[in-house]
Design a protein around this motif. Structure first.
Motif, short mmCIF file in Angstrom:
data_model
loop_
_atom_site.label_atom_id
_atom_site.label_comp_id
_atom_site.label_asym_id
_atom_site.label_seq_id
_atom_site.Cartn_x
_atom_site.Cartn_y
_atom_site.Cartn_z
N PHE A 46 37.58 41.55 30.60
CA PHE A 46 37.09 40.39 31.25
C PHE A 46 37.12 39.08 30.49
O PHE A 46 36.47 38.89 29.71
N LEU A 47 37.88 38.10 30.97
CA LEU A 47 38.24 36.97 30.37
C LEU A 47 37.66 35.70 31.25
O LEU A 47 38.19 35.41 32.34
N VAL A 48 36.89 34.78 30.74
CA VAL A 48 36.43 33.44 31.29
C VAL A 48 36.82 32.50 30.42
O VAL A 48 36.17 32.32 29.33
N ASP A 49 37.76 31.51 30.78
CA ASP A 49 38.17 30.28 29.87
C ASP A 49 38.72 30.85 28.71
O ASP A 49 38.43 30.36 27.45
N GLY A 50 39.42 32.07 28.47
CA GLY A 50 40.04 32.71 27.46
C GLY A 50 38.98 33.42 26.43
O GLY A 50 39.47 34.20 25.61
N GLN A 51 37.68 33.65 26.91
CA GLN A 51 36.89 34.24 26.03
C GLN A 51 36.14 35.46 26.80
O GLN A 51 36.08 35.41 27.98
N TYR A 94 43.21 41.16 43.09
CA TYR A 94 41.98 39.94 43.05
C TYR A 94 40.73 40.88 43.18
O TYR A 94 40.63 41.79 43.96
N ALA A 95 39.73 40.37 43.03
CA ALA A 95 38.36 40.68 42.80
C ALA A 95 37.15 39.75 42.46
O ALA A 95 37.56 38.62 42.24
N THR A 96 36.06 40.11 42.56
CA THR A 96 35.06 39.20 42.40
C THR A 96 34.40 39.63 41.13
O THR A 96 34.20 41.05 40.73
N ALA A 97 33.86 38.88 40.15
CA ALA A 97 33.18 38.88 38.92
C ALA A 97 31.97 38.29 38.91
O ALA A 97 31.94 37.23 39.70
N ALA A 98 30.88 38.98 38.43
CA ALA A 98 29.67 38.04 38.17
C ALA A 98 29.01 38.48 37.04
O ALA A 98 29.13 39.66 36.50
N SER A 99 28.41 37.64 36.58
CA SER A 99 27.56 37.56 35.31
C SER A 99 26.40 36.30 35.15
O SER A 99 27.14 35.42 35.32
N ASN A 100 25.59 36.73 34.79
CA ASN A 100 24.42 35.38 34.27
C ASN A 100 24.56 34.45 35.74
O ASN A 100 24.47 33.25 35.36
N ASN A 101 24.19 34.98 36.73
CA ASN A 101 24.10 34.57 37.91
C ASN A 101 25.18 33.56 38.42
O ASN A 101 25.01 32.49 39.15
N ARG A 102 26.39 33.86 37.77
CA ARG A 102 27.64 33.22 38.32
C ARG A 102 28.71 34.07 38.97
O ARG A 102 28.60 35.31 38.65
N THR A 103 29.49 33.82 39.75
CA THR A 103 30.57 34.59 40.37
C THR A 103 31.92 33.79 40.07
O THR A 103 31.84 32.73 40.14
N TRP A 104 33.01 34.49 39.93
CA TRP A 104 34.17 34.13 39.71
C TRP A 104 35.22 35.10 40.65
O TRP A 104 35.02 36.18 40.73
N LEU A 105 36.42 34.49 41.15
CA LEU A 105 37.32 34.92 41.61
C LEU A 105 38.44 35.45 40.28
O LEU A 105 38.63 34.46 39.61
N LYS A 162 38.75 31.13 39.44
CA LYS A 162 38.07 30.14 40.27
C LYS A 162 36.66 30.59 40.19
O LYS A 162 36.24 31.74 40.36
N ASP A 163 35.52 29.40 40.04
CA ASP A 163 34.23 29.67 40.25
C ASP A 163 33.62 29.88 41.73
O ASP A 163 34.34 29.65 42.72
N THR A 164 32.86 30.51 41.88
CA THR A 164 32.04 30.77 43.04
C THR A 164 32.89 31.11 44.26
O THR A 164 33.05 30.45 45.27
N ALA A 165 33.37 32.44 44.02
CA ALA A 165 34.18 33.04 45.11
C ALA A 165 33.79 34.47 45.04
O ALA A 165 33.90 35.19 44.02
N GLU A 166 33.86 35.15 46.17
CA GLU A 166 33.33 36.55 46.43
C GLU A 166 34.19 37.46 47.74
O GLU A 166 34.39 36.77 48.45
N CYS A 167 34.29 38.47 47.21
CA CYS A 167 35.09 39.52 48.33
C CYS A 167 36.27 38.62 48.48
O CYS A 167 36.68 38.63 50.01
N LYS A 191 47.80 32.78 49.85
CA LYS A 191 46.46 32.23 49.94
C LYS A 191 45.50 33.32 49.84
O LYS A 191 45.85 34.76 50.00
N VAL A 192 44.34 33.03 49.41
CA VAL A 192 43.39 34.13 49.34
C VAL A 192 42.01 33.41 49.86
O VAL A 192 41.49 32.17 49.80
N ALA A 193 41.44 34.36 50.76
CA ALA A 193 40.28 34.04 51.38
C ALA A 193 39.13 34.65 50.65
O ALA A 193 39.48 35.71 49.87
N TYR A 194 37.91 34.22 50.92
CA TYR A 194 36.69 34.66 50.14
C TYR A 194 35.43 34.09 50.51
O TYR A 194 35.36 33.09 51.50
N LYS A 195 34.45 34.95 50.40
CA LYS A 195 32.94 34.22 50.62
C LYS A 195 32.75 33.03 49.74
O LYS A 195 32.94 33.67 48.45
N LYS A 196 31.94 32.24 49.95
CA LYS A 196 31.71 31.29 49.22
C LYS A 196 30.13 31.05 49.46
O LYS A 196 29.72 30.52 50.67
#
Length: 337
Positions: free
Chosen positions: A183-188, A210-221, A235-240, A249-254
């Motif tokens: 799992f990579l965020v900004d290359g890390q 595509y999926a949701t990732a979450a860690s440390n009170n943050r979520t990502w597409l 992308k930040d703040t995107a779920e399901c 296009k992709v739809a998601y919970k925000k």
């Protein structure tokens, strides 16, 4: 205290304390028998009359003997008589070739499971889930299947919840738990023990998802690569997420709450332009949306007046109008055509 006992204690406390604030899965978990014993709210046909053409397959939440059973209606007539099966699911997803059923098996000891069927209703395989069912998807070509269940807690608003999401080929490779992917965020690489993944949606190449990732009170597409076993945050703040049929296009919970119990609305991201469009949904949308076509989304909402009931709403994906009722007394829809 054993791990199993700890799980059941956490689940019992969550159900007791959160009540109406929980996701729909918990409503169904708490209020199954009373709704099944009530008078029927809808017109139904015998299973022999089930639609074989374009149709909507869903979980029936109308009271009566068919409560909780998989049902279908013709796509051209969502308000028509529904054909009930004998299959009880808490989350269901169907294609022309397969049907995935996530189920709560209630009894002296309640258990949770996933069962995959072929188009004729023959069981292909079944396996246990670690907790309450949450999401499931089958790829458009019926080659891949994914499912998410809770390990602890009963909703995405529960503090400290944990999920398990797996992907496998219908006939072949088991790609396993997404927690085992890189799992990579900004290359890390993110290796935090609190990372969670849920809500898979498949692209057409049988590799990208595509999926949701979450860690440390943050979520990502995240964009997943099955063969490469990687997940990259895009992308930040995107779920399901839910990918449009044409893949553009992709739809998601925000999340639209900044503190306290989370609440969500829907948004749509255009990949070509990078534009995010917030949709004028009403209420708290805690569901993985479904594309009716390339311009319209469907999503489920618990019925505000009746615990254990829900309705399917539709809304234009361009944000030009608000939601309208699409299918009453229904949950977990899929389009088969």
């Amino acid at each position: 205290m054993t791990g199993r006992l700890r799980f059941w204690l956490i689940t019992a406390i969550t159900v007791a304390l959160l009540g109406g604030a929980m996701g729909y899965g918990a409503y169904a978990f708490v209020d199954y028998r009373s709704r099944a014993d009530a008078p029927s709210q809808v017109e139904t046909d015998a299973p022999a009359t089930a639609a074989s053409g374009p149709r909507i397959v869903f979980r029936n939440t109308a009271s009566g003997a068919g409560y909780g059973l998989v049902a279908s209606v013709p796509l051209a007539d969502p308000s028509g008589a529904r054909s009930l099966t004998k299959l009880a699911c808490d989350r269901v997803y169907a294609t022309q070739e397969n049907e995935m059923c996530l189920h709560i098996d209630r009894g002296v000891v309640t258990s949770f499971g996933a069962t995959l069927y072929d188009a004729a209703g023959k069981e292909l395989k079944s396996w246990p889930l670690p907790g309450i069912p949450s999401r499931t998807r089958i790829s458009a070509d019926s080659r891949l299947v994914a499912q998410t269940s809770f390990v602890t807690g009963a909703s995405y608003g529960t503090v400290g919840f944990s999920t398990q999401t797996t992907i496998s080929q219908v006939n072949g490779i088991d790609y396993g738990n997404l927690e085992d992917f890189t799992f990579l965020v900004d290359g890390q690489q993110v290796t935090a023990v609190d990372r969670n993944f849920w809500g898979v949606t498949f692209a057409a190449d049988d590799n990208t998802f595509y999926a949701t990732a979450a860690s440390n009170n943050r979520t990502w597409l995240v964009r997943g690569n099955l063969r490469g076993r990687t997940l990259v945050a895009i992308k930040d703040t995107a779920e399901c997420p839910s990918l449009s049929p044409d893949g553009s296009k992709v739809a998601y919970k925000k999340r639209d709450s900044t503190s306290g119990t989370p609440t969500w609305s829907l948004a749509v991201l255009d990949f070509a332009t990078g534009t995010e469009t917030l949709l004028p949904t009403k209420g708290n949308v805690d569901d993985q949306a479904l594309w009716l076509d390339d311009s319209t989304l469907l999503y489920g909402m618990p019925d505000a007046k009746t615990v254990g009931d829900s309705n399917i709403w539709s809304i234009p994906a361009d944000g030009s109008a608000g939601p309208t009722m699409f299918l009453r007394h229904a949950w977990s829809p899929s389009i088969v055509q």
